[in-house]
Write a protein that holds these residues in place. Structure first.
Motif, PDB file in Angstrom:
ATOM      1  N   PRO A 250      -4.686  42.812 -37.682  1.00 12.02           N
ATOM      2  CA  PRO A 250      -3.925  43.317 -36.598  1.00 12.02           C
ATOM      3  C   PRO A 250      -3.436  44.752 -36.307  1.00 12.02           C
ATOM      4  N   ASP A 251      -4.163  45.691 -37.337  1.00  8.97           N
ATOM      5  CA  ASP A 251      -3.945  47.049 -37.504  1.00  8.97           C
ATOM      6  C   ASP A 251      -4.620  47.674 -36.319  1.00  8.97           C
ATOM      7  N   GLU A 252      -4.119  47.667 -35.197  1.00 12.45           N
ATOM      8  CA  GLU A 252      -5.116  48.317 -33.907  1.00 12.45           C
ATOM      9  C   GLU A 252      -4.956  49.650 -33.801  1.00 12.45           C
ATOM     10  N   ILE A 253      -6.232  50.094 -33.350  1.00 13.40           N
ATOM     11  CA  ILE A 253      -6.336  51.533 -33.170  1.00 13.40           C
ATOM     12  C   ILE A 253      -7.333  51.654 -31.812  1.00 13.40           C
ATOM     13  N   SER A 254      -7.141  53.037 -31.291  1.00 11.90           N
ATOM     14  CA  SER A 254      -7.799  53.278 -29.920  1.00 11.90           C
ATOM     15  C   SER A 254      -9.162  53.643 -30.441  1.00 11.90           C
ATOM     16  N   LEU A 255     -10.203  53.438 -29.630  1.00 11.22           N
ATOM     17  CA  LEU A 255     -11.507  53.830 -30.008  1.00 11.22           C
ATOM     18  C   LEU A 255     -11.787  55.481 -30.194  1.00 11.22           C
ATOM     19  N   LYS A 256     -10.763  56.125 -29.498  1.00  7.88           N
ATOM     20  CA  LYS A 256     -10.706  57.590 -29.484  1.00  7.88           C
ATOM     21  C   LYS A 256     -10.375  57.938 -31.190  1.00  7.88           C
ATOM     22  N   ASP A 257      -9.215  57.428 -31.233  1.00 14.04           N
ATOM     23  CA  ASP A 257      -8.784  57.597 -32.760  1.00 14.04           C
ATOM     24  C   ASP A 257      -9.637  57.130 -33.974  1.00 14.04           C
ATOM     25  N   PHE A 258     -10.261  55.978 -33.730  1.00 20.25           N
ATOM     26  CA  PHE A 258     -11.226  55.531 -34.549  1.00 20.25           C
ATOM     27  C   PHE A 258     -12.513  56.521 -34.544  1.00 20.25           C
ATOM     28  N   ALA A 259     -12.759  56.906 -33.537  1.00 25.46           N
ATOM     29  CA  ALA A 259     -13.965  58.070 -33.668  1.00 25.46           C
ATOM     30  C   ALA A 259     -13.444  59.091 -34.488  1.00 25.46           C
ATOM     31  N   GLU A 260     -12.407  59.632 -34.457  1.00 23.47           N
ATOM     32  CA  GLU A 260     -11.690  60.646 -35.250  1.00 23.47           C
ATOM     33  C   GLU A 260     -11.781  60.561 -36.602  1.00 23.47           C
ATOM     34  N   GLU A 261     -11.595  59.295 -37.083  1.00 20.65           N
ATOM     35  CA  GLU A 261     -11.273  58.786 -38.307  1.00 20.65           C
ATOM     36  C   GLU A 261     -12.800  58.931 -38.571  1.00 20.65           C
TER      37      GLU A 261
END
Length: 326
Positions: free
Chosen positions: A242-253
């Motif tokens: 359930p650790d939700e993340i936006s795809l923009k932030d995921f791309a940054e990671e």
């Protein structure tokens, strides 16, 4: 005697990890795959084992497995947008006819069967986070309908076999999963992002990147599947992180992980792309005593290390344009 388990889709990403787990647990494992999206290299390390068998077979055709069977895991299905947009009829058939054949086999063998459903049954959800009681918001005639509705039918026929024939059934709803053995060219966000970063290409995000996903590492998912199979609960259960993340932030990671210097570019959001994905895992916690253990930072590092071991020939198979939207 060892318990015998059939794993359809056994040469795929998830199926191969399940083969490993049940071999480690002391089962006799029979993997079945037609290799449309699976790859024998995922399970070739098991071929030398006495208690492992592989059947090259399409589950949409009649399934014959000699001898007794204790369990069936039905994981045969394309599972990415590129796959099910390329082979829509096969996607529908494996969810409908393939599930029917597996349930018939379970009935004939008096075996317990667990079918792999998906968070896609919730469609573009109007409830957040998604609970098992939510019926979904799915477009049956949209481009994603072939996958979404195949899985919804899978759940319906499974429950029909459970209530009418008394077949011992389990239903798992899988949320976004990642880890070693993911295919480079399946179009999902994680391999697409890592591939683009390693090749020095701009990273493609669809829409404005605000849509969210919740990523579960493969070993956590396999543990949830194992516990659900051995439980006595027959209704659907969400398994995901359930650790939700936006795809923009995921791309940054991913950019930070790979050390890439590329840009993030934005393209129009595809039709019916879910805006949010986050599992409510209350049932999994209470019924199975399950919760994910691997955080995204650790899981991404393990997955990145795996991708770096792949050959340049495998990297060259990557499409130039990714539909990293699931």
């Amino acid at each position: 005697m060892k318990k015998r388990i059939l794993i359809t889709g056994g040469a795929g990403f998830l199926g191969s990890h399940l083969c490993d787990r049940f071999i480690a647990e002391g089962y006799h494992v029979i993997a079945m795959d037609n290799l449309i999206t699976g790859d024998l290299k995922n399970i070739e390390h098991l071929f030398k084992l006495e208690h492992f068998e592989f059947y090259h077979h399409d589950v949409t055709k009649f399934i014959h497995v000699p001898g007794e069977l204790d369990y069936i895991l039905h994981f045969a299905s394309p599972a990415s947008p590129i796959d099910y947009l390329k082979i829509p009829i096969q996607t529908l058939k494996v969810g409908a006819m393939g599930t029917h054949n597996c349930l018939g086999l379970a009935k004939a063998k008096s075996a317990r069967i667990l079918v792999a459903s998906t968070s896609e049954v919730y469609g573009d959800p109007l409830v957040h986070p998604q609970t098992e009681e939510y019926w979904g918001n799915v477009n049956p005639v949209g481009p994603r309908g072939v996958y979404d509705e195949a899985k919804r039918y899978m759940e319906s026929i499974t429950m029909a076999y459970h209530t009418f024939h008394g077949v011992d059934t389990r239903i798992i709803r899988i949320f976004n999963t990642y880890g070693p053995r993911m295919r480079l060219n399946d179009g999902r966000a994680l391999p697409a992002f890592i591939g683009q970063a390693l090749r020095g290409e701009d990273m493609t995000v669809f829409g404005d990147g605000s849509q969210t996903r919740s990523f579960c590492y493969v070993s956590d998912l396999v543990e949830g599947i194992y516990r659900l199979l051995l439980s006595d609960y027959s209704l659907p259960v969400n398994i995901g992180n359930p650790d939700e993340i936006s795809l923009k932030d995921f791309a940054e990671e991913v950019l930070q992980l790979t050390g890439g210097k590329v840009n993030i570019i934005y393209k129009p959001l595809p039709a019916d792309d879910p805006k949010q994905r986050k599992p409510d895992i209350t049932k999994a916690r209470n019924i199975l005593g399950w919760a994910p253990l691997i955080g995204r930072k650790e899981g991404l590092a393990k997955t990145y290390d795996y991708f770096k071991t792949l050959s340049s020939e495998e990297w060259s198979k990557q499409p130039k344009e990714f539909q990293s939207r699931k």
